[in-house]
Design a protein around this motif. Structure first.
Motif, mmCIF file in Angstrom:
data_model
loop_
_atom_site.group_PDB
_atom_site.id
_atom_site.type_symbol
_atom_site.label_atom_id
_atom_site.label_comp_id
_atom_site.label_asym_id
_atom_site.label_seq_id
_atom_site.Cartn_x
_atom_site.Cartn_y
_atom_site.Cartn_z
ATOM 1 N N ALA A 140 0.833 -1.206 0.000
ATOM 2 C CA ALA A 140 0.000 0.000 0.000
ATOM 3 C C ALA A 140 0.869 1.258 0.000
ATOM 4 C CB ALA A 140 -0.927 -0.005 1.213
ATOM 5 N N GLU A 141 1.947 1.227 0.757
ATOM 6 C CA GLU A 141 2.865 2.373 0.797
ATOM 7 C C GLU A 141 3.463 2.635 -0.583
ATOM 8 O OE1 GLU A 141 7.079 3.668 2.976
ATOM 9 O OE2 GLU A 141 6.093 1.782 3.500
ATOM 10 N N PHE A 142 3.838 1.558 -1.270
ATOM 11 C CA PHE A 142 4.409 1.697 -2.613
ATOM 12 C C PHE A 142 3.370 2.282 -3.571
ATOM 13 C CE2 PHE A 142 5.357 0.248 -6.878
ATOM 14 C CZ PHE A 142 6.720 0.477 -6.990
ATOM 15 N N ILE A 143 2.146 1.746 -3.527
ATOM 16 C CA ILE A 143 1.081 2.221 -4.415
ATOM 17 C C ILE A 143 0.771 3.688 -4.139
ATOM 18 C CG2 ILE A 143 -1.371 1.973 -4.986
ATOM 19 C CD1 ILE A 143 -1.032 -1.049 -4.413
ATOM 20 N N ARG A 144 0.726 4.048 -2.879
ATOM 21 C CA ARG A 144 0.425 5.439 -2.499
ATOM 22 C C ARG A 144 1.492 6.392 -3.048
ATOM 23 N NH1 ARG A 144 -0.216 4.375 2.307
ATOM 24 N NH2 ARG A 144 -2.490 4.173 2.324
ATOM 25 N N ASN A 145 2.739 5.963 -3.011
ATOM 26 C CA ASN A 145 3.822 6.793 -3.531
ATOM 27 C C ASN A 145 3.754 6.915 -5.054
ATOM 28 O OD1 ASN A 145 4.882 7.247 -0.983
ATOM 29 N ND2 ASN A 145 6.305 5.523 -1.095
ATOM 30 N N GLN A 146 3.302 5.841 -5.708
ATOM 31 C CA GLN A 146 3.193 5.868 -7.165
ATOM 32 C C GLN A 146 1.974 6.646 -7.638
ATOM 33 O OE1 GLN A 146 6.506 4.732 -7.764
ATOM 34 N NE2 GLN A 146 5.411 4.334 -9.656
ATOM 35 N N PRO A 148 -0.261 9.184 -5.785
ATOM 36 C CA PRO A 148 -0.622 9.970 -4.597
ATOM 37 C C PRO A 148 -2.053 10.493 -4.594
ATOM 38 C CG PRO A 148 0.913 11.175 -6.004
ATOM 39 C CD PRO A 148 0.867 9.782 -6.525
ATOM 40 N N GLY A 149 -2.704 10.519 -5.745
ATOM 41 C CA GLY A 149 -4.065 11.033 -5.791
ATOM 42 C C GLY A 149 -5.135 10.009 -5.457
ATOM 43 N N LEU A 150 -4.750 8.748 -5.302
ATOM 44 C CA LEU A 150 -5.736 7.703 -5.019
ATOM 45 C C LEU A 150 -6.281 7.828 -3.599
ATOM 46 C CD1 LEU A 150 -4.384 4.305 -6.445
ATOM 47 C CD2 LEU A 150 -6.402 5.566 -7.196
ATOM 48 N N PRO A 151 -7.594 7.632 -3.426
ATOM 49 C CA PRO A 151 -8.160 7.616 -2.068
ATOM 50 C C PRO A 151 -7.585 6.445 -1.277
ATOM 51 C CG PRO A 151 -9.891 7.818 -3.734
ATOM 52 C CD PRO A 151 -8.627 7.478 -4.463
ATOM 53 N N ASP A 152 -7.565 6.576 0.036
ATOM 54 C CA ASP A 152 -7.006 5.528 0.884
ATOM 55 C C ASP A 152 -7.696 4.184 0.669
ATOM 56 O OD1 ASP A 152 -5.167 7.243 1.960
ATOM 57 O OD2 ASP A 152 -6.312 7.658 3.788
ATOM 58 N N GLY A 153 -9.015 4.213 0.475
ATOM 59 C CA GLY A 153 -9.742 2.966 0.270
ATOM 60 C C GLY A 153 -9.299 2.251 -0.990
ATOM 61 N N ALA A 154 -9.043 3.020 -2.045
ATOM 62 C CA ALA A 154 -8.591 2.435 -3.303
ATOM 63 C C ALA A 154 -7.182 1.878 -3.166
ATOM 64 C CB ALA A 154 -8.641 3.485 -4.409
#
Length: 209
Positions: A140-146, A148-154
Protein backbone atom coordinates in the motif's frame (compact mmCIF):
# COMPACT_ATOMS: atom_id res chain seq x y z
CA UNK A 1 10.57 5.57 34.38
CA UNK A 2 11.37 3.49 31.33
CA UNK A 3 13.32 0.26 31.41
CA UNK A 4 16.57 -0.31 29.61
CA UNK A 5 16.36 -1.25 25.95
CA UNK A 6 17.03 -4.93 25.23
CA UNK A 7 20.56 -5.65 24.14
CA UNK A 8 21.10 -6.20 20.45
CA UNK A 9 21.76 -9.83 19.46
CA UNK A 10 25.42 -10.74 19.42
CA UNK A 11 26.91 -12.11 16.18
CA UNK A 12 27.01 -15.56 17.77
CA UNK A 13 23.40 -15.23 18.89
CA UNK A 14 22.38 -14.22 15.38
CA UNK A 15 24.18 -17.26 13.95
CA UNK A 16 22.42 -19.56 16.40
CA UNK A 17 19.01 -18.10 15.58
CA UNK A 18 19.72 -18.50 11.88
CA UNK A 19 20.75 -22.14 12.34
CA UNK A 20 17.54 -22.87 14.26
CA UNK A 21 15.39 -21.18 11.62
CA UNK A 22 17.21 -23.11 8.89
CA UNK A 23 16.43 -26.36 10.73
CA UNK A 24 12.74 -25.45 11.03
CA UNK A 25 12.60 -24.55 7.35
CA UNK A 26 14.18 -27.87 6.33
CA UNK A 27 11.56 -29.78 8.31
CA UNK A 28 8.66 -27.80 6.86
CA UNK A 29 9.83 -28.19 3.28
CA UNK A 30 10.95 -31.83 3.41
CA UNK A 31 8.56 -33.38 5.94
CA UNK A 32 5.57 -31.06 6.19
CA UNK A 33 3.91 -29.01 8.90
CA UNK A 34 2.77 -32.06 10.89
CA UNK A 35 6.41 -32.83 11.67
CA UNK A 36 7.30 -29.32 12.84
CA UNK A 37 7.55 -29.80 16.59
CA UNK A 38 9.91 -28.02 18.92
CA UNK A 39 11.68 -31.27 19.73
CA UNK A 40 12.04 -32.12 16.03
CA UNK A 41 13.60 -28.72 15.32
CA UNK A 42 16.01 -29.11 18.23
CA UNK A 43 17.03 -32.55 16.97
CA UNK A 44 17.45 -31.31 13.41
CA UNK A 45 19.61 -28.43 14.62
CA UNK A 46 21.63 -30.70 16.92
CA UNK A 47 20.83 -28.76 20.10
CA UNK A 48 18.96 -29.35 23.34
CA UNK A 49 15.29 -28.43 23.52
CA UNK A 50 16.07 -25.84 26.18
CA UNK A 51 18.55 -24.17 23.83
CA UNK A 52 15.85 -23.82 21.16
CA UNK A 53 13.32 -22.49 23.68
CA UNK A 54 15.80 -19.86 24.84
CA UNK A 55 15.56 -18.26 21.39
CA UNK A 56 12.01 -19.33 20.49
CA UNK A 57 9.83 -20.17 23.53
CA UNK A 58 7.00 -21.62 21.42
CA UNK A 59 6.42 -22.96 17.92
CA UNK A 60 4.44 -19.83 17.05
CA UNK A 61 7.51 -17.71 17.84
CA UNK A 62 9.57 -19.89 15.52
CA UNK A 63 7.01 -19.56 12.75
CA UNK A 64 6.73 -15.79 13.18
CA UNK A 65 10.52 -15.47 12.91
CA UNK A 66 10.56 -17.62 9.76
CA UNK A 67 7.94 -15.44 8.11
CA UNK A 68 9.72 -12.27 9.19
CA UNK A 69 12.92 -13.55 7.60
CA UNK A 70 11.11 -14.14 4.31
CA UNK A 71 9.54 -10.67 4.39
CA UNK A 72 12.81 -8.93 5.21
CA UNK A 73 14.62 -10.73 2.38
CA UNK A 74 11.92 -9.87 -0.15
CA UNK A 75 11.68 -6.23 0.92
CA UNK A 76 15.46 -5.98 0.88
CA UNK A 77 15.54 -6.89 -2.80
CA UNK A 78 12.81 -4.38 -3.61
CA UNK A 79 14.36 -1.55 -1.58
CA UNK A 80 17.44 -1.70 -3.76
CA UNK A 81 15.21 -0.86 -6.71
CA UNK A 82 13.14 1.86 -5.03
CA UNK A 83 15.84 3.76 -3.11
CA UNK A 84 17.13 5.82 -6.02
CA UNK A 85 18.86 9.19 -5.90
CA UNK A 86 16.68 10.74 -8.60
CA UNK A 87 13.41 9.40 -7.16
CA UNK A 88 12.64 7.50 -10.35
CA UNK A 89 11.24 4.00 -9.92
CA UNK A 90 11.00 1.32 -12.60
CA UNK A 91 7.76 -0.37 -11.52
CA UNK A 92 8.34 -3.27 -13.92
CA UNK A 93 11.68 -4.05 -12.28
CA UNK A 94 10.05 -3.94 -8.84
CA UNK A 95 7.36 -6.36 -10.00
CA UNK A 96 9.95 -8.69 -11.55
CA UNK A 97 11.84 -8.73 -8.26
CA UNK A 98 8.72 -9.63 -6.27
CA UNK A 99 7.67 -12.29 -8.79
CA UNK A 100 11.13 -13.88 -8.59
CA UNK A 101 10.00 -15.44 -5.30
CA UNK A 102 7.83 -17.76 -7.40
CA UNK A 103 10.98 -19.21 -8.98
CA UNK A 104 12.02 -20.53 -5.58
CA UNK A 105 10.04 -23.78 -5.33
CA UNK A 106 11.40 -24.38 -1.86
CA UNK A 107 9.98 -21.06 -0.68
CA UNK A 108 6.58 -21.78 -2.23
CA UNK A 109 6.48 -25.21 -0.57
CA UNK A 110 7.35 -23.53 2.72
CA UNK A 111 4.32 -21.27 2.40
CA UNK A 112 1.96 -24.11 1.50
CA UNK A 113 2.95 -25.78 4.77
CA UNK A 114 2.59 -22.52 6.69
CA UNK A 115 -0.92 -22.05 5.27
CA UNK A 116 -1.77 -25.61 6.31
CA UNK A 117 -0.64 -24.88 9.86
CA UNK A 118 -2.65 -21.65 9.94
CA UNK A 119 -5.82 -23.53 8.99
CA UNK A 120 -5.63 -25.69 12.12
CA UNK A 121 -3.59 -23.73 14.66
CA UNK A 122 -4.71 -20.30 15.89
CA UNK A 123 -1.22 -19.29 17.03
CA UNK A 124 0.11 -20.11 13.56
CA UNK A 125 -2.80 -18.22 11.99
CA UNK A 126 -1.95 -15.17 14.12
CA UNK A 127 1.65 -15.24 12.88
CA UNK A 128 0.46 -15.52 9.28
CA UNK A 129 -2.03 -12.66 9.70
CA UNK A 130 0.74 -10.48 11.11
CA UNK A 131 2.98 -11.34 8.16
CA UNK A 132 0.34 -10.46 5.57
CA UNK A 133 -0.65 -7.27 7.40
CA UNK A 134 2.96 -6.07 7.12
CA UNK A 135 3.19 -7.24 3.51
CA UNK A 136 0.00 -5.39 2.53
CA UNK A 137 1.11 -2.26 4.38
CA UNK A 138 4.34 -2.15 2.38
CA UNK A 139 2.51 -2.73 -0.90
CA UNK A 140 0.00 0.00 0.00
CA UNK A 141 2.86 2.37 0.80
CA UNK A 142 4.41 1.70 -2.61
CA UNK A 143 1.08 2.22 -4.42
CA UNK A 144 0.42 5.44 -2.50
CA UNK A 145 3.82 6.79 -3.53
CA UNK A 146 3.19 5.87 -7.17
CA UNK A 147 -0.36 7.24 -7.25
CA UNK A 148 -0.62 9.97 -4.60
CA UNK A 149 -4.07 11.03 -5.79
CA UNK A 150 -5.74 7.70 -5.02
CA UNK A 151 -8.16 7.62 -2.07
CA UNK A 152 -7.01 5.53 0.88
CA UNK A 153 -9.74 2.97 0.27
CA UNK A 154 -8.59 2.43 -3.30
CA UNK A 155 -4.96 2.12 -2.21
CA UNK A 156 -5.85 -0.53 0.36
CA UNK A 157 -8.03 -2.41 -2.10
CA UNK A 158 -5.26 -2.49 -4.70
CA UNK A 159 -2.77 -3.72 -2.11
CA UNK A 160 -5.09 -6.51 -0.97
CA UNK A 161 -5.83 -7.69 -4.52
CA UNK A 162 -2.12 -7.55 -5.40
CA UNK A 163 -1.18 -9.77 -2.46
CA UNK A 164 -4.05 -12.19 -3.14
CA UNK A 165 -3.02 -12.59 -6.78
CA UNK A 166 0.63 -12.98 -5.84
CA UNK A 167 0.00 -15.71 -3.29
CA UNK A 168 -2.49 -17.70 -5.34
CA UNK A 169 -0.50 -17.52 -8.56
CA UNK A 170 2.64 -18.71 -6.75
CA UNK A 171 1.28 -22.25 -6.69
CA UNK A 172 0.94 -22.30 -10.48
CA UNK A 173 3.91 -20.18 -11.55
CA UNK A 174 6.26 -22.28 -9.39
CA UNK A 175 4.90 -25.53 -10.82
CA UNK A 176 4.01 -26.85 -7.36
CA UNK A 177 0.42 -27.72 -8.33
CA UNK A 178 0.25 -26.85 -12.01
CA UNK A 179 1.42 -24.36 -14.57
CA UNK A 180 0.22 -21.43 -16.64
CA UNK A 181 0.71 -20.51 -20.27
CA UNK A 182 2.96 -17.65 -21.30
CA UNK A 183 -0.15 -15.75 -22.41
CA UNK A 184 -1.76 -16.16 -18.99
CA UNK A 185 1.47 -15.20 -17.26
CA UNK A 186 1.76 -12.08 -19.40
CA UNK A 187 -1.81 -11.11 -18.56
CA UNK A 188 -1.17 -11.67 -14.86
CA UNK A 189 1.90 -9.44 -15.01
CA UNK A 190 -0.12 -6.74 -16.70
CA UNK A 191 -2.79 -6.79 -14.00
CA UNK A 192 -0.21 -6.75 -11.21
CA UNK A 193 1.65 -3.90 -12.87
CA UNK A 194 -1.57 -1.91 -13.11
CA UNK A 195 -2.30 -2.47 -9.43
CA UNK A 196 1.12 -1.10 -8.50
CA UNK A 197 0.62 1.98 -10.63
CA UNK A 198 2.39 0.93 -13.80
CA UNK A 199 0.97 1.32 -17.29
CA UNK A 200 0.49 -2.23 -18.52
CA UNK A 201 -2.82 -2.97 -16.85
CA UNK A 202 -5.84 -1.50 -15.18
CA UNK A 203 -6.94 -2.06 -11.60
CA UNK A 204 -10.57 -2.55 -12.55
CA UNK A 205 -12.96 -2.53 -9.61
CA UNK A 206 -10.24 -1.60 -7.11
CA UNK A 207 -10.49 2.18 -7.24
CA UNK A 208 -13.94 2.61 -5.78
CA UNK A 209 -13.66 4.44 -2.49
Amino acid sequence: MTGASPAAPTPKGHQRRTALLDAAERILVSSGSAELTMRAVATEAGVRLGHLQYYFPARSDLLAALLDRVLVASLGRVSGLTDTDDGGIDVTSVLDSVLSDHDDVRLVRLFTEVWSMAAHDESAAAAVRSFYAQYMDRVAEFIRNQSPGLPDGAVQSRAEVFVMLMEGSALFRSGVIGSCSSKTDSRLRGVLLGLLGGRAGRAEGCDES
